[in-house]
Design an enzyme around this catalytic site. Sequence first.
Site, short mmCIF file in Angstrom:
data_model
loop_
_atom_site.label_atom_id
_atom_site.label_comp_id
_atom_site.label_asym_id
_atom_site.label_seq_id
_atom_site.Cartn_x
_atom_site.Cartn_y
_atom_site.Cartn_z
N GLU A 1 0.87 -1.16 0.00
CA GLU A 1 0.00 0.00 0.00
C GLU A 1 0.92 1.22 0.00
O GLU A 1 1.81 1.31 0.85
CB GLU A 1 -0.86 -0.02 1.27
CG GLU A 1 -1.91 1.06 1.25
CD GLU A 1 -2.74 1.13 2.53
OE1 GLU A 1 -2.72 0.17 3.33
OE2 GLU A 1 -3.40 2.16 2.71
N LYS B 1 4.30 0.50 9.44
CA LYS B 1 4.39 1.80 8.76
C LYS B 1 3.77 2.90 9.60
O LYS B 1 4.28 4.02 9.63
CB LYS B 1 3.71 1.72 7.40
CG LYS B 1 4.64 1.15 6.35
CD LYS B 1 4.00 1.17 4.99
CE LYS B 1 3.00 0.06 4.86
NZ LYS B 1 2.45 -0.08 3.52
N ARG C 1 5.06 -13.00 9.51
CA ARG C 1 5.76 -11.78 9.19
C ARG C 1 7.10 -11.71 9.94
O ARG C 1 7.30 -12.41 10.92
CB ARG C 1 4.91 -10.57 9.48
CG ARG C 1 4.56 -10.37 10.95
CD ARG C 1 3.44 -9.36 11.13
NE ARG C 1 3.85 -8.02 10.75
CZ ARG C 1 3.23 -7.29 9.82
NH1 ARG C 1 2.20 -7.77 9.18
NH2 ARG C 1 3.64 -6.08 9.54
P1 ATP Z 1 2.66 -2.34 7.98
O1 ATP Z 1 2.13 -3.22 9.05
O2 ATP Z 1 4.11 -2.02 8.12
O3 ATP Z 1 1.85 -1.13 7.72
P2 ATP Z 1 1.41 -3.64 5.84
O4 ATP Z 1 1.24 -5.08 5.86
O5 ATP Z 1 0.23 -2.80 6.12
O6 ATP Z 1 2.64 -3.26 6.71
P3 ATP Z 1 1.58 -3.42 3.04
O7 ATP Z 1 2.05 -2.29 2.21
O8 ATP Z 1 0.15 -3.77 2.99
O9 ATP Z 1 2.03 -3.12 4.51
O10 ATP Z 1 2.48 -4.70 2.77
C1 ATP Z 1 2.80 -5.20 1.51
C2 ATP Z 1 3.16 -6.65 1.64
O11 ATP Z 1 4.26 -6.81 2.52
C3 ATP Z 1 2.01 -7.44 2.21
O12 ATP Z 1 1.89 -8.63 1.46
C4 ATP Z 1 2.42 -7.72 3.62
O13 ATP Z 1 1.88 -8.92 4.07
C5 ATP Z 1 3.95 -7.76 3.51
N1 ATP Z 1 4.56 -7.41 4.79
C6 ATP Z 1 4.36 -6.29 5.52
N2 ATP Z 1 5.05 -6.32 6.66
C7 ATP Z 1 5.74 -7.49 6.67
C8 ATP Z 1 6.63 -8.12 7.60
N3 ATP Z 1 6.98 -7.55 8.75
N4 ATP Z 1 7.13 -9.34 7.27
C9 ATP Z 1 6.79 -9.91 6.10
N5 ATP Z 1 5.96 -9.38 5.20
C10 ATP Z 1 5.42 -8.18 5.47
MG MG Z 2 -1.55 -3.17 4.90
#
Ligand code: ATP
Ligand code: MG
Length: 561
Positions: free
Chosen positions: A37, A273, A263
């Site tokens: 995102e 984020k 994760r």
């Molecule tokens: P955050 O919790 O940091 O806001 P998010 O999951 O909302 O992260 P996205 O931009 O939606 O952020 O993530 C893009 C991809 O990266 C998704 O498939 C998510 O599952 C993966 N991802 C995010 N954080 C991690 C992590 N700590 N370890 C592994 N994969 C991750």
């Molecule tokens: Mg997300």
Amino acid sequence: MIASETTTPTNFIRKIIDEDLAQHKTKGRVHTRFPPEPNGYLHIGHAKSICLNFGLASEYGGKCNLRFDDTNPDKEEKEYVEAIKQDVSWLGYDWQGRECYSSDYFEQLYDYAADLIKQGKAYVDSMSADEIREYRGSLTQSGQDSPYRDRSVDENMDLFERMRKGEFKDGEHVLRARIDMASANISLRDPVIYRIKKASHHRTGDEWNIYPLYDFTHCLSDAIEHITHSICTLEFEDNRALYDWVIDNLDTPSTPHQYEFARLNLDYTVLSKRKLIELVTEGHVSGWDDPRMPTLSAIRRRGYTAKAIRDFCERIGVTKNDTRIDMSVLENSLREDLDKQTPRVMAVLRPLRVVIDNYPDDMEEQLEAANHPNDPNMGNRKLDFAKVIYIERDDFMEEPVKKFFRLSPGKEVRLRYAYFITCNEVIKDADSGDVIELHCSYDPDSRGGNSPDGRKVKGTLHWVSERHAIKAEVRLYDRLFSKANPDKGDGDWKQFLNPESVEILTDCLLEPGLRHAKAEDRFQFERLGYFCADKKDWSSDKPVFNRTVTLRDSWKKIKAS
Ligand code: ATP
Ligand code: MG
């Protein structure tokens, strides 16, 4: 192709793909996607997902799309899109032009929603957000049907069209999937799939007054892009049933499947984020690329290599168990990569002046030094030596503690690549009593740092020549948090920010050859660690280096030594 870089241990996702391929489930195709995102910069957790998705695609001769999951106009910005693209490229992956946006499918998604309405599988709900939450029930309590659940198809279509046209205010209505308010899985209790939001979108501008939610958008975007394996993190496990429900109930161009993995959680930092944005906007760090941040742009600026990050992601593996990873795992991957390729140089961070009394005033020498102790192919360089040099303040102790083998009054040490010197006199500041200068003598027969008669010295020190050295600023980074798991629980995680996470030294002295370094060049400062010329602030007039990592594990040990 990067996949074959290391011998890759298998993981459960590879096993699933192998089975799918054996059973011809995906017509021999492997097509993944990385779906950030664009509401912040990518962090090391995202790297795990990037390496997994792009890595699998390249291993299986498949494809991986870069998909911006941009359904929330409030928080998303073009700046983030550009930064994400840069970071994925820097990590070494190529989406081969498949730069996709969920927002490109808004029209199709609208049609899919209308299709659900026509099938009697979606309805416009006019309850408030609070009422919807209340009616949803809990883990132990079944939900209740909304009073609007049985609106006719025509009424629903009419309202949904008017929602799109902007006739209603934010929150006045939502579109919900009509599934099962009594489901044990709360994700299936008539989830909201569209909401009214009168906000400008970074790509579609003011065209839309309604935006689809993640659970509706993601699976359909996957189907539109013919994704075979949609890999996400474990918190979406419960949402898989909804993913499948949407795909089963609509006539989609393909039938993707979702798989979840644990994760990455890394000690002494936060990987969310939302939290990283707070650190930036509240000024706890200098920006997204502050070298203490766990973002890829910060890690890169700090001096990490993309290969070290890929190795790390391979090493930690892909499982379904949530674990925390120690920072030393990441640092070890980095040291391994840096050790082989990084030239050695001499730099004195906290200089102490040393006058070699018996060295002729006007004499200068150029002494031969190896650029790498184990790799002759990296060649040699000449080091300038003269009567006045600087050594590290820490390398002298007036009253040496036990096992201190460096310089102290009356003791002899080796200056690396130069000479044996013996300390004869200590000059102190009259007021403070601080040691400000040493007077030493050298043994002319020990040129090159070789013992003239077999006598041994225990300490070898790095040094620079006063007349030749260049000045530099060196930034020493430590952990951003002083607690391994700062965001555990609901407490104030920011209270655990490490107040000593950066130390800036402005009077460092470097061997003169470093004048020719360029931004992002990496060096090992002998005995001190790996350093990288700062990407942003470097200039040849005012060199700035970041400490990437110390030579051995644990900052604390180094500090104590
Ligand atoms: P955050 O919790 O940091 O806001 P998010 O999951 O909302 O992260 P996205 O931009 O939606 O952020 O993530 C893009 C991809 O990266 C998704 O498939 C998510 O599952 C993966 N991802 C995010 N954080 C991690 C992590 N700590 N370890 C592994 N994969 C991750
Ligand atoms: Mg997300």
